[in-house]
Design an enzyme around this catalytic site. Structure first.
Site, PDB file in Angstrom:
ATOM      1  N   TYR A  79       8.991 -43.788  38.309  1.00 20.82           N
ATOM      2  CA  TYR A  79       7.985 -43.840  37.241  1.00 20.82           C
ATOM      3  C   TYR A  79       6.594 -43.563  37.808  1.00 20.82           C
ATOM      4  O   TYR A  79       5.801 -42.849  37.202  1.00 20.82           O
ATOM      5  CB  TYR A  79       7.992 -45.216  36.548  1.00 20.82           C
ATOM      6  N   THR A 118      -6.441 -20.774  19.085  1.00 19.97           N
ATOM      7  CA  THR A 118      -6.031 -21.633  17.960  1.00 19.97           C
ATOM      8  C   THR A 118      -6.073 -23.128  18.299  1.00 19.97           C
ATOM      9  O   THR A 118      -6.801 -23.894  17.671  1.00 19.97           O
ATOM     10  CB  THR A 118      -4.623 -21.232  17.511  1.00 19.97           C
ATOM     11  N   ASP A 177     -10.336 -22.276  30.498  1.00 18.00           N
ATOM     12  CA  ASP A 177      -8.965 -22.223  29.988  1.00 18.00           C
ATOM     13  C   ASP A 177      -8.241 -21.231  30.894  1.00 18.00           C
ATOM     14  O   ASP A 177      -8.315 -20.026  30.693  1.00 18.00           O
ATOM     15  CB  ASP A 177      -8.959 -21.763  28.526  1.00 18.00           C
ATOM     16  N   LYS A 225       2.665 -20.396  31.006  1.00 17.84           N
ATOM     17  CA  LYS A 225       2.386 -18.955  31.115  1.00 17.84           C
ATOM     18  C   LYS A 225       2.417 -18.540  32.595  1.00 17.84           C
ATOM     19  O   LYS A 225       3.491 -18.400  33.163  1.00 17.84           O
ATOM     20  CB  LYS A 225       1.042 -18.622  30.465  1.00 17.84           C
ATOM     21  N   ARG A 263      -1.337 -12.271  15.004  1.00 23.11           N
ATOM     22  CA  ARG A 263      -2.575 -12.811  15.543  1.00 23.11           C
ATOM     23  C   ARG A 263      -3.713 -12.185  14.750  1.00 23.11           C
ATOM     24  O   ARG A 263      -4.363 -11.245  15.182  1.00 23.11           O
ATOM     25  CB  ARG A 263      -2.746 -12.507  17.033  1.00 23.11           C
ATOM     26  N   PHE A 272      -0.312 -20.902  11.120  1.00 23.28           N
ATOM     27  CA  PHE A 272       0.581 -19.787  11.478  1.00 23.28           C
ATOM     28  C   PHE A 272       1.947 -20.261  11.962  1.00 23.28           C
ATOM     29  O   PHE A 272       2.939 -19.552  11.829  1.00 23.28           O
ATOM     30  CB  PHE A 272      -0.070 -18.911  12.568  1.00 23.28           C
TER      31      PHE A 272
END
Ligand SMILES: Cc1ncc(COP(=O)(O)O)c(C=O)c1O
Length: 445
Positions: free
Chosen positions: A60, A113, A203, A246, A370, A436
């Site tokens: 844990y 988004t 990001d 990604k 998109r 979306f």
């Protein structure tokens, strides 16, 4: 490992699309022939990553896999603190709640988004400061992810720096086609932001893909390694949110990375509320091990060259046939320009959504809208009608061959030849958030 592919008849696909409410997110994957919905979590893991799964330390607290992950992140990106999360939006949620106050403005190089939604939920307003070329699918600017410094300065002058907690910089900007930001521009953004006490949040979901484009196109970077470029990019930012699904070649995972000790403590305290202990943050030990290995694999030059090369292959094929696409071709997918593809459909009848549905019915190729659906409604309640109305053909990493890309191109051509028959769509169900994903539509007669 091989997976069986199922090819339905056109009539069956038509029925599936009707049942899915003309939304490719609502199709069952078993009914899809080639799946270009997203590159998120769809990569094939390597032999080394699969072997890493067997080394999971499922304690844990204090799992050895966490420390391996932390070491890999520091080695490649150079940030000081790692707070693991189950995926990118959890990191976005935490940083938005920690830094944004009601009434703040949050500039960025185009919205994403989930990122924008978390900024809004924290009381902020997103302000687009990307260069104008990013909104023009035909502009050949090599770094469409660049920030327009005059727009950023104007926002600082108008709102005051105290109302701007940070600027959010995406690398390989998703919503305009996977377009890179140049290192030179990022450095200027960092200097301007820091002159005013504004932080830079990165990001970095597709930072490695961005670094590849820098190596290929930005003067002075041809002889630098991908890792060196990634490190330089990160050095001009203070905080990073990461969706490891990604670049990092894993099916689940992500993190928040920060340099400031106090902020790290606050984020560690928050992660236990929403994700799990600060040494696993929503991931199992084996997930963290596969991720640590993925972080080192994704900066290998041969890998990233082949990855972006496959995207460029499909883009060139479509461009050579005169299909309207976003140019230059970016890093994670080829984006069809639905405004030029289906000029007879008004943007409020969602041409990109209709095109994605038609492509699936034609061949079983699944893509994603998109455009106006993804952009959602503005504060006035109206559809935002973004300049870019796109269908994203997103290529998963290490999954498909060039022969699959040829099938995709053939189907796009077929739909293009019969484009007058495609009809617009209207909502039959419109969810409140991130519409979306779950919206349903019917064709307009
Ligand atoms: C640019 C960008 N930022 C953030 C996210 C959110 O990450 P996740 O889907 O892991 O929550 C994504 C994923 O789609 C993305 O493409």
């Amino acid at each position: 490992m091989v997976e069986p592919l199922r090819m339905l008849t056109r009539e069956q696909r038509q029925r599936c699309m009707e049942e899915a409410g003309y939304n490719t997110f609502l199709l069952r994957s078993a009914d899809v022939y080639i799946d270009l919905l997203t590159d998120s979590g769809t990569s094939a893991m390597s032999d080394r990553q699969w072997a890493g799964l067997m080394l999971g330390d499922e304690a844990y607290a204090g799992s050895r896999n966490f420390y391996n992950l932390e070491a890999a992140m520091r080695e490649v990106y150079g940030y000081k603190h790692l707070i693991p999360t189950h995926q990118g939006r959890a990191a976005e949620h935490m940083i938005s709640q920690l830094l944004i106050k009601k009434g703040d403005s949050v500039p960025g190089n185009m919205y994403f988004t989930t990122t924008r939604l978390h900024q809004e939920l924290a009381g902020g307003t997103f302000v687009d400061v990307i260069i104008d070329e990013a909104h023009d699918p035909q502009s050949l600017h090599p770094f469409k992810g660049d920030v327009d410094l005059a727009k950023f300065q104007k926002l600082i002058d108008e709102r005051g720096a105290e109302k701007i907690p940070y600027i959010c910089i995406a690398t390989a900007v998703n919503m305009c086609g996977g377009q890179p930001i140049s290192v030179a521009n990022l450095k200027e953004v960092y200097e301007l932001a820091h002159r005013h006490g504004i932080l830079v949040v990165h990001d970095m979901t597709r930072c490695v893909e961005n670094a590849y484009m820098v190596k290929d196109h930005e003067p002075g970077y041809a002889d630098r390694t991908i890792t060196e470029i990634v490190r330089e990019i990160c050095s001009y930012t203070d905080i990073a949110t990461m969706s490891s699904k990604k670049d990092h070649l894993v099916n689940i995972g992500g993190f928040l990375a920060v340099n400031d000790d106090e902020l790290a403590n606050k984020a560690r305290n928050m992660v236990v509320v929403y994700e799990g202990l600060h040494t696993y943050g929503g991931m199992s030990g084996r997930d963290m091990e596969a991720l640590a290995i993925g972080i080192r694999e994704c900066v290998e030059y041969e890998h990233i060259k082949a990855r972006v090369g496959q995207v460029q292959y499909l883009g060139k094929k479509l461009d050579d046939e005169g299909i309207p696409i976003v140019k230059p071709v970016g890093t994670h997918g080829v984006f069809l320009d639905a405004k030029r593809f289906l000029p007879h459909i008004d943007q409020d009848l969602f041409p990109a959504q209709a095109l994605a549905a038609e492509l699936y019915v034609d061949s079983g190729v699944r893509s994603m809208e998109r455009g106006n659906v993804s952009a959602g409604r503005g504060p006035d309640g109206k559809h935002r009608r973004p300049a870019l109305e796109l269908v994203r053909l997103t290529i998963p990493r290490r999954v498909y061959t060039q022969a699959h890309m040829d099938v995709v191109a053939e189907s796009v051509l077929e739909v293009y030849d019969n484009r007058e028959q495609v009809k617009g769509l209207e909502f039959t169900y419109e969810p409140e958030y991130l519409r979306f994903f779950q919206a349903r539509f019917k064709p307009v007669e």
